[in-house]
Design a protein around this motif. Structure first.
Motif, PDB file in Angstrom:
ATOM      1  N   PRO A 104      -5.566 -14.762 -27.769  1.00 53.57           N
ATOM      2  CA  PRO A 104      -4.828 -15.783 -28.597  1.00 53.57           C
ATOM      3  C   PRO A 104      -4.479 -16.812 -27.932  1.00 53.57           C
ATOM      4  O   PRO A 104      -4.575 -17.122 -26.788  1.00 53.57           O
ATOM      5  N   GLN A 105      -4.311 -18.001 -28.597  1.00 48.92           N
ATOM      6  CA  GLN A 105      -4.024 -19.603 -28.031  1.00 48.92           C
ATOM      7  C   GLN A 105      -2.582 -19.431 -27.422  1.00 48.92           C
ATOM      8  O   GLN A 105      -1.703 -18.734 -27.698  1.00 48.92           O
ATOM      9  N   GLY A 106      -2.630 -20.070 -26.356  1.00 47.19           N
ATOM     10  CA  GLY A 106      -1.350 -20.375 -25.666  1.00 47.19           C
ATOM     11  C   GLY A 106      -1.507 -19.883 -24.214  1.00 47.19           C
ATOM     12  O   GLY A 106      -2.638 -19.273 -23.713  1.00 47.19           O
ATOM     13  N   VAL A 107      -0.306 -19.843 -23.551  1.00 47.09           N
ATOM     14  CA  VAL A 107      -0.340 -19.267 -22.071  1.00 47.09           C
ATOM     15  C   VAL A 107       0.016 -17.724 -22.150  1.00 47.09           C
ATOM     16  O   VAL A 107       1.054 -17.121 -22.883  1.00 47.09           O
ATOM     17  N   GLY A 108      -0.672 -16.954 -21.389  1.00 50.66           N
ATOM     18  CA  GLY A 108      -0.669 -15.463 -21.108  1.00 50.66           C
ATOM     19  C   GLY A 108      -0.957 -15.127 -19.814  1.00 50.66           C
ATOM     20  O   GLY A 108      -1.317 -15.912 -18.898  1.00 50.66           O
ATOM     21  N   GLY A 109      -0.739 -13.829 -19.546  1.00 49.32           N
ATOM     22  CA  GLY A 109      -1.296 -13.350 -18.354  1.00 49.32           C
ATOM     23  C   GLY A 109      -2.649 -13.511 -17.997  1.00 49.32           C
ATOM     24  O   GLY A 109      -3.007 -14.058 -16.861  1.00 49.32           O
ATOM     25  N   ILE A 110      -3.486 -13.158 -18.938  1.00 51.31           N
ATOM     26  CA  ILE A 110      -5.009 -13.426 -18.860  1.00 51.31           C
ATOM     27  C   ILE A 110      -5.362 -14.028 -20.078  1.00 51.31           C
ATOM     28  O   ILE A 110      -4.952 -13.844 -21.161  1.00 51.31           O
ATOM     29  N   ALA A 111      -6.424 -14.788 -19.795  1.00 49.72           N
ATOM     30  CA  ALA A 111      -7.420 -14.988 -21.062  1.00 49.72           C
ATOM     31  C   ALA A 111      -8.835 -14.673 -20.888  1.00 49.72           C
ATOM     32  O   ALA A 111      -9.292 -14.626 -19.579  1.00 49.72           O
ATOM     33  N   THR A 118     -22.014  -7.929 -30.218  1.00 53.47           N
ATOM     34  CA  THR A 118     -23.207  -8.921 -31.035  1.00 53.47           C
ATOM     35  C   THR A 118     -24.538  -8.121 -31.028  1.00 53.47           C
ATOM     36  O   THR A 118     -25.360  -8.593 -31.813  1.00 53.47           O
ATOM     37  N   GLY A 119     -24.971  -7.452 -30.125  1.00 55.53           N
ATOM     38  CA  GLY A 119     -26.285  -6.920 -30.250  1.00 55.53           C
ATOM     39  C   GLY A 119     -27.051  -7.981 -29.112  1.00 55.53           C
ATOM     40  O   GLY A 119     -28.208  -7.735 -28.891  1.00 55.53           O
ATOM     41  N   GLU A 120     -26.456  -8.866 -28.637  1.00 51.49           N
ATOM     42  CA  GLU A 120     -27.157  -9.871 -27.806  1.00 51.49           C
ATOM     43  C   GLU A 120     -26.391  -9.520 -26.189  1.00 51.49           C
ATOM     44  O   GLU A 120     -25.368  -9.263 -26.222  1.00 51.49           O
ATOM     45  N   ASP A 121     -27.238 -10.332 -25.513  1.00 49.43           N
ATOM     46  CA  ASP A 121     -26.695 -10.427 -24.039  1.00 49.43           C
ATOM     47  C   ASP A 121     -24.997 -11.072 -23.957  1.00 49.43           C
ATOM     48  O   ASP A 121     -24.976 -12.350 -24.956  1.00 49.43           O
ATOM     49  N   THR A 122     -24.029 -10.368 -23.597  1.00 44.21           N
ATOM     50  CA  THR A 122     -22.667 -11.028 -23.666  1.00 44.21           C
ATOM     51  C   THR A 122     -22.127 -10.776 -22.459  1.00 44.21           C
ATOM     52  O   THR A 122     -22.261  -9.655 -21.548  1.00 44.21           O
ATOM     53  N   VAL A 123     -21.311 -11.969 -21.989  1.00 46.56           N
ATOM     54  CA  VAL A 123     -20.370 -11.820 -21.054  1.00 46.56           C
ATOM     55  C   VAL A 123     -18.969 -11.986 -21.303  1.00 46.56           C
ATOM     56  O   VAL A 123     -18.812 -13.111 -21.805  1.00 46.56           O
ATOM     57  N   GLU A 124     -18.310 -11.418 -20.765  1.00 44.02           N
ATOM     58  CA  GLU A 124     -16.610 -11.843 -20.917  1.00 44.02           C
ATOM     59  C   GLU A 124     -16.067 -11.993 -19.384  1.00 44.02           C
ATOM     60  O   GLU A 124     -16.294 -11.403 -18.704  1.00 44.02           O
ATOM     61  N   LEU A 125     -15.477 -13.278 -19.381  1.00 47.32           N
ATOM     62  CA  LEU A 125     -14.909 -13.868 -18.124  1.00 47.32           C
ATOM     63  C   LEU A 125     -13.364 -13.834 -18.343  1.00 47.32           C
ATOM     64  O   LEU A 125     -13.008 -14.623 -19.147  1.00 47.32           O
ATOM     65  N   SER A 126     -12.805 -12.994 -17.640  1.00 46.99           N
ATOM     66  CA  SER A 126     -11.061 -12.792 -17.664  1.00 46.99           C
ATOM     67  C   SER A 126     -10.764 -13.716 -16.440  1.00 46.99           C
ATOM     68  O   SER A 126     -11.035 -13.332 -15.292  1.00 46.99           O
ATOM     69  N   VAL A 127      -9.831 -14.561 -16.704  1.00 52.47           N
ATOM     70  CA  VAL A 127      -9.118 -15.476 -16.181  1.00 52.47           C
ATOM     71  C   VAL A 127      -7.626 -15.395 -16.153  1.00 52.47           C
ATOM     72  O   VAL A 127      -7.276 -15.013 -17.101  1.00 52.47           O
ATOM     73  N   HIS A 128      -6.988 -15.982 -15.210  1.00 49.93           N
ATOM     74  CA  HIS A 128      -5.393 -16.306 -15.535  1.00 49.93           C
ATOM     75  C   HIS A 128      -5.492 -16.999 -16.910  1.00 49.93           C
ATOM     76  O   HIS A 128      -6.172 -17.875 -17.161  1.00 49.93           O
ATOM     77  N   GLY A 129      -4.154 -16.902 -17.314  1.00 50.40           N
ATOM     78  CA  GLY A 129      -4.183 -17.592 -18.907  1.00 50.40           C
ATOM     79  C   GLY A 129      -3.390 -18.960 -18.788  1.00 50.40           C
ATOM     80  O   GLY A 129      -3.041 -19.485 -19.826  1.00 50.40           O
ATOM     81  N   SER A 130      -3.650 -19.727 -17.798  1.00 56.10           N
ATOM     82  CA  SER A 130      -3.301 -21.031 -17.727  1.00 56.10           C
ATOM     83  C   SER A 130      -4.079 -21.899 -18.804  1.00 56.10           C
ATOM     84  O   SER A 130      -5.401 -21.779 -18.828  1.00 56.10           O
TER      85      SER A 130
END
Length: 470
Positions: free
Chosen positions: A19-26, A85-97
């Motif tokens: 979700p949009q906004g500041v959080g622990g992670i994005a 998605t059925g495609e190559d997918t990467v998820e990058l988890s970062v701090h929520g700044s």
């Protein structure tokens, strides 16, 4: 797959999926033919290009132009076709700044990603055969679910329960179509592959199931958007006090002055895992006040549109209790359940037997009578149980499939009409050519639900309602 879907799959897309906004992670999601390559160009750690699927690793994300570190994060890799998605997918988890999120997206776009449009990840899952259209729509419903009942229905559809039911109906329709084709091919050979009576039986079974699914929409839509409950009755019967008691806070003004409520007041709450929309209305009585009469007209409309009606009667005044009975009962829709709430039992014990006798002669057979003191809360648990029972949502848990989507309902009603024409044609010994056309229409309408029959415009409309990043 349409040309539009091919164009989509040529691009590598990215978006923040949290979700949009500041959080622990994005979480930034990247999907497409260059997803791993682009993510790896920002990554300092185990090279993602040689990384196994469905694994996560800790590393550093850098700005490829300046070489400066954006953040320390976790990369999770899903190689197609074993991804959402059925495609190559990467998820990058970062701090929520917010700064980190913006810099990460900026770096991904510099390296060749394009920003995902609303619902584009799910649309690619549909285009790549990871789910059908009904299952894809359920993804948005799962995200939007605010109660246990709404989540249960959406999760069932996302698992494919609805789609499997439709697939079974489609198989039966194809069986009938095949038998009709054989009948046409061997019409001069005096060979009967299936009697018309058997075909009528099969078609009637299909119509019955399609109609049942269409009829379930009333319950499914109520669960998804909140079951509408109108609180009606004479002035000063305790309607506003009851609303406040149900909600556990003062939502409506309570006064001893008759006619205080001039307009409908609405609020929601969850009872037993189901969302209910309670609508407090103006007291129904004869009056010369034009403003109050407008409120009473709205009360009647709210009553006609409700799934449940709470008729609040004043147990201390038998005459005023039954005074609005004719207006209330006449305004009830055929499928509206009536609950008579005998209020003020804390101060009216001597009046109640006579009142119950008066009500018994007036009420529809499936009405429920419950007693309560809105002022003290006595009888509230019993009333809440009666509301859940009257909603009919309890039966949904044990049943298989309940339709919640207006698009699906429309397609099912068209399918019921066309299979009805099939039955009429079979009974009238109509030529198989004409019957086959109605069979094809039925298959077409069911296919609109799952997406085997669709257009780019329909897809664009459906997925535009999704959030970006899903």
């Amino acid at each position: 797959m349409t040309t539009d879907n091919k164009t989509l799959s040529d691009e590598t897309i990215c978006a923040i999926s949290t979700p949009q906004g500041v959080g622990g992670i994005a979480v930034a999601r990247i999907s497409g033919p260059r997803a791993i390559e682009i993510a790896d160009s920002l990554w300092r750690g185990t090279p993602l290009t040689s990384f196994p699927s469905h694994k996560a690793a800790l590393g550093h994300i850098i700005d490829p132009d300046s070489g400066e570190e954006i953040d320390t994060g976790v990369a999770t890799l899903f190689r197609g076709p074993r991804s959402f998605t059925g495609e190559d997918t990467v998820e990058l988890s970062v701090h929520g700044s917010l700064w980190i999120q913006a810099e990460l997206l900026k770096a991904l776009i510099k390296q060749g990603c394009v920003m995902a449009r609303p619902g584009e990840f799910t649309r690619r899952a549909f285009a790549n055969g990871r789910m059908d259209l009904a299952e894809a729509e359920a993804v948005a419903d799962v995200i939007a679910a605010s109660t246990r009942a709404a989540h249960r229905l959406a999760a069932s559809q996302m698992r494919g329960d609805f789609s499997r039911r439709l697939a079974g109906l489609r198989d039966k329709l194809l069986d009938i179509s095949a038998l009709l084709e054989l009948e046409l091919d061997f019409s001069e050979e005096e060979v009967e592959f299936a009697s018309r009576s058997r075909l009528i039986e099969l078609a009637t079974e299909i119509k019955s199931e399609v109609t049942r699914l269409a009829d379930s929409f009333a319950t499914g839509n109520a669960i998804r958007n909140g079951v509408p409950v109108a609180i009606v009755g004479d002035t000063n019967a305790g309607k506003s006090t009851l609303l406040n008691r149900l909600l556990s806070h003062d939502r409506a003004i309570v006064s001893d002055i008759r006619g205080t409520t001039r307009d409908t007041i609405e609020d929601t709450m969850e009872i037993g895992g189901t969302l209910f929309r309670f609508i407090d209305t103006a007291g129904i009585r004869e009056t010369d006040d034009p403003v109050e009469n407008l409120g009473i007209e709205r009360s009647i409309r709210a009553l006609a549109d409700s799934r449940i009606a709470l008729w609040v009667v004043d147990a201390t005044d038998n005459e005023s209790a039954i005074r609005p009975a004719e207006n209330i009962i006449n305004a009830l829709a055929p499928d509206t359940r009536l609950i008579v709430v005998v209020n003020k039992i804390d101060i009216a014990s001597g009046h109640r037997p006579q009142l119950n006798d008066l009500l018994a002669d007036l009420l529809p057979q499936d009405s429920i009578i419950t007693e309560i003191s809105a002022a003290t809360g006595k009888g509230l648990p019993e009333l809440q149980a009666a509301i859940v029972e009257a909603s009919g949502t309890g039966a949904v848990a044990s049943d298989g499939v309940t339709v919640t989507n207006a698009r699906h309902y429309e397609a099912l009603t068209h399918a019921a009409d066309s299979i009805g024409r099939v039955i009429d044609g079979l009974r009238s010994n109509l030529s198989g050519d004409f019957i086959a056309q109605d069979l094809r229409e039925t298959i077409h309408h069911l296919g609109e639900i799952t997406g085997t029959v669709t257009t780019p415009d329909i897809l664009a409309t459906i997925f535009s309602r999704f959030c970006i990043g899903k």
